[in-house]
Design a protein around this motif. Sequence first.
Motif, mmCIF file in Angstrom:
data_model
loop_
_atom_site.group_PDB
_atom_site.id
_atom_site.type_symbol
_atom_site.label_atom_id
_atom_site.label_comp_id
_atom_site.label_asym_id
_atom_site.label_seq_id
_atom_site.Cartn_x
_atom_site.Cartn_y
_atom_site.Cartn_z
ATOM 1 N N UNK A 30 -7.882 11.314 79.309
ATOM 2 C CA UNK A 30 -8.538 10.620 80.419
ATOM 3 C C UNK A 30 -10.038 10.892 80.411
ATOM 4 N N UNK A 31 -10.432 12.149 80.199
ATOM 5 C CA UNK A 31 -11.837 12.497 80.381
ATOM 6 C C UNK A 31 -12.666 12.027 79.186
ATOM 7 N N UNK A 32 -13.935 11.713 79.468
ATOM 8 C CA UNK A 32 -14.856 11.399 78.371
ATOM 9 C C UNK A 32 -15.487 12.654 77.815
ATOM 10 N N UNK A 33 -15.566 13.690 78.658
ATOM 11 C CA UNK A 33 -16.147 14.946 78.185
ATOM 12 C C UNK A 33 -15.640 16.072 79.069
ATOM 13 N N UNK A 34 -15.451 17.251 78.482
ATOM 14 C CA UNK A 34 -15.155 18.442 79.284
ATOM 15 C C UNK A 34 -16.442 19.218 79.569
ATOM 16 N N UNK A 35 -17.583 18.723 79.079
ATOM 17 C CA UNK A 35 -18.850 19.425 79.317
ATOM 18 C C UNK A 35 -18.753 20.876 78.870
ATOM 19 N N UNK A 36 -19.214 21.769 79.733
ATOM 20 C CA UNK A 36 -19.197 23.201 79.400
ATOM 21 C C UNK A 36 -17.999 23.911 80.035
ATOM 22 N N UNK A 37 -17.048 23.139 80.517
ATOM 23 C CA UNK A 37 -15.913 23.742 81.229
ATOM 24 C C UNK A 37 -15.145 24.677 80.296
ATOM 25 N N UNK A 38 -14.815 25.863 80.823
ATOM 26 C CA UNK A 38 -14.146 26.862 79.982
ATOM 27 C C UNK A 38 -12.628 26.826 80.124
ATOM 28 N N UNK A 39 -12.140 26.492 81.339
ATOM 29 C CA UNK A 39 -10.690 26.508 81.581
ATOM 30 C C UNK A 39 -10.299 25.346 82.499
ATOM 31 N N UNK A 40 -9.009 25.031 82.481
ATOM 32 C CA UNK A 40 -8.495 23.994 83.377
ATOM 33 C C UNK A 40 -7.388 24.576 84.252
ATOM 34 N N UNK A 41 -7.118 23.878 85.342
ATOM 35 C CA UNK A 41 -5.944 24.204 86.155
ATOM 36 C C UNK A 41 -5.636 23.043 87.090
ATOM 37 N N UNK A 42 -6.115 23.131 88.341
ATOM 38 C CA UNK A 42 -5.784 22.120 89.338
ATOM 39 C C UNK A 42 -6.969 21.175 89.510
ATOM 40 N N UNK A 43 -6.711 20.000 90.134
ATOM 41 C CA UNK A 43 -7.810 19.079 90.450
ATOM 42 C C UNK A 43 -7.392 18.177 91.598
ATOM 43 N N UNK A 44 -8.397 17.623 92.270
ATOM 44 C CA UNK A 44 -8.174 16.680 93.365
ATOM 45 C C UNK A 44 -9.411 15.793 93.390
ATOM 46 N N UNK A 45 -9.253 14.550 93.778
ATOM 47 C CA UNK A 45 -10.420 13.661 93.773
ATOM 48 C C UNK A 45 -10.568 12.953 95.106
ATOM 49 N N UNK A 46 -11.793 12.522 95.363
ATOM 50 C CA UNK A 46 -12.131 11.836 96.613
ATOM 51 C C UNK A 46 -12.932 10.603 96.194
ATOM 52 N N UNK A 47 -12.241 9.474 95.952
ATOM 53 C CA UNK A 47 -12.896 8.334 95.307
ATOM 54 C C UNK A 47 -14.100 7.788 96.070
ATOM 55 N N UNK A 48 -14.082 7.834 97.391
ATOM 56 C CA UNK A 48 -15.225 7.265 98.133
ATOM 57 C C UNK A 48 -16.521 7.977 97.808
ATOM 58 N N UNK A 49 -16.412 9.201 97.376
ATOM 59 C CA UNK A 49 -17.616 9.962 97.026
ATOM 60 C C UNK A 49 -17.765 10.101 95.517
ATOM 61 N N UNK A 50 -16.937 9.357 94.791
ATOM 62 C CA UNK A 50 -16.976 9.398 93.323
ATOM 63 C C UNK A 50 -16.964 10.827 92.807
ATOM 64 N N UNK A 51 -16.088 11.648 93.359
ATOM 65 C CA UNK A 51 -16.083 13.058 92.961
ATOM 66 C C UNK A 51 -14.657 13.542 92.719
ATOM 67 N N UNK A 52 -14.548 14.402 91.725
ATOM 68 C CA UNK A 52 -13.309 15.134 91.484
ATOM 69 C C UNK A 52 -13.723 16.606 91.384
#
Lengths: 126, 450
Positions: B173-195
């Motif tokens: 799904x993602x285009x880039x993980x950037x500098x992220x070191x680890x993953x776990x949980x996520x939640x998004x708020x589309x009206x603010x274009x943020x996850x």
Amino acid sequence: MTTRTITLANRDGATYEVDGRQPLLKSLMDQSVDLPYGCEYGGCITCAGKLIEGEVNQAPQVALNNRQINNGYIILCVARPLTDCVLEVGVDSHDKLYRNPFLDPLEPHELKADIAAPAPITETPK
Amino acid sequence: MDGACCGPGYASPAEAMQAPREKLLYTIALYVGTGLQKPDYVATIDADPESDTYSQVIGRCEMPGIGDELHHMGWNACSSCHGDEGMERRYLIVPGVRSSNIHILDTKLDPRNPSIHKVISGEEIKRKTNLSAPHTVHCLGSEIIISMLGDAQGNAPGGYLHLDKDFNIVGRWENSMGEIKFSYDFWYQPRHNVMVSSEWAAPNTFMPGFDLEEVGHLKYGREIHLWDFEKKEPKQTFYLGEDGLVPLEVRFHHDPASTHGFVGAALSANIIHWWKDGEDWRWEKIIDVANEPHPDWPIPVPGVISVILLSMDDKYLYLCNWLHGDIRQYDISDPHNPVMTGQVWMGGLLGKAPVVNGAKVTGGPQMIQLSLDGKRLYVTTSLFSTWDNQFYPEIRTNGGVMLQVDCDTENGGMSINPDFLVDFGKEPNGPSRCHETRYPGGDCTSDIWL
Ligand code: FES
């Protein structure tokens, strides 16, 4: 093929002839031994067993810390037998695999290989 | 079932709160790590007090293989599809974190006995996306994304698996993980274009068990990440440091207009709050659970906040201290100044409530799920098989339990319902361990509004 004899000490001493080039988990499951497993690449510890006698090559494993290795644990999904071996398998071999990390901390040399300090030099008695 | 209009879910959180009461629960039950060579399963529990089988397991959907370690799960559709009459909340997506197999359960044919509709094999996922260890499932419109904690060899940082609505692998799904070191949980708020995403550790680090020393070696997370949701790439990182060791469950307000969100830092036993202040995103620590002395421990016991959850009206935050053994309720009407309004005890290492409703509680309060109206909180006690085995080794023979807590939504306060107990130690195939719970009509951690 290099055949090795594997004895399962906690399964009534049952013996199996296996190919030394195959990981033990596969060889034993191919002969209908019922064993726990998860990732099958040596990272999750689910398949751990205890090596009582013999030698294995388990270089690809990344699940065990050095304390667990010193206690004889091997990762069956990647370990290949270099000699005939006696093993304990399954969760009933896990008595020393898990410990409360707050009550029983690891020494720096007991961490996983990639972050462990060198083992302390022990004086050899003259 | 779901709300009156068109598609699945509800028009708003307020409408969701008016939904009929949950009558069935779906709960993960594990045999991984127990020594019983049985598949993990999804248990159906009768939650209808009028029923003869109230508070009992009435269905068991076994996975096809052993060793999955079922963990979290999610629906194929939620309120983000409410306007789409072609969609329905029917399929439960149930990943195995150890095997990477993803099971799709059909809950419509027989809601009391869900059946396997499809299995996406871990082998296919690894081959096509180089990802493993699936964790959180969210749907976005009619698509599904799943956080994956590792690459095919169990190394961090993993990424996000994208499935279409028929459960075919689209890719990453993602285009880039950037500098992220680890993953776990996520939640998004589309009206603010943020996850927002959080960090556990690489599968090769956390799966074998918890070595405390590895935290100091930076093998565990201490950052959270804000994403540009449309661009599918991270845009900002909050370094939480010692205040945010092992940040796990991520919850935005349910109100889609809000920018407030929270994460529980498990090892620091803190709640971190973030929000948008003008153009800038900011964070602060709002709750700090003190470590507790223990007669046999050389150091005080940290709470280990394994989960947090917000009520549908965003008024209350619940958290579990898995090692202490308490669940707390905070009024977060002012998200900067939470006020503790309730607390109950079950299990834990401090010995405050070893037996509840006549059952020995092995483990501590771990996963929770809240009814849509906010009044009933369902609690289970197992965290993760290898970690259970370290902190609560007796769970192997005792199994886990599910309890239900009554929550006062007017004045605050909590009490354990004396009539509800599901003892997974008494399961017909032997003691199992219970983990996450969901309801057919949606729940407080599944639905997101556009
Ligand atoms: S099955 Fe995961 S380490 Fe062997």
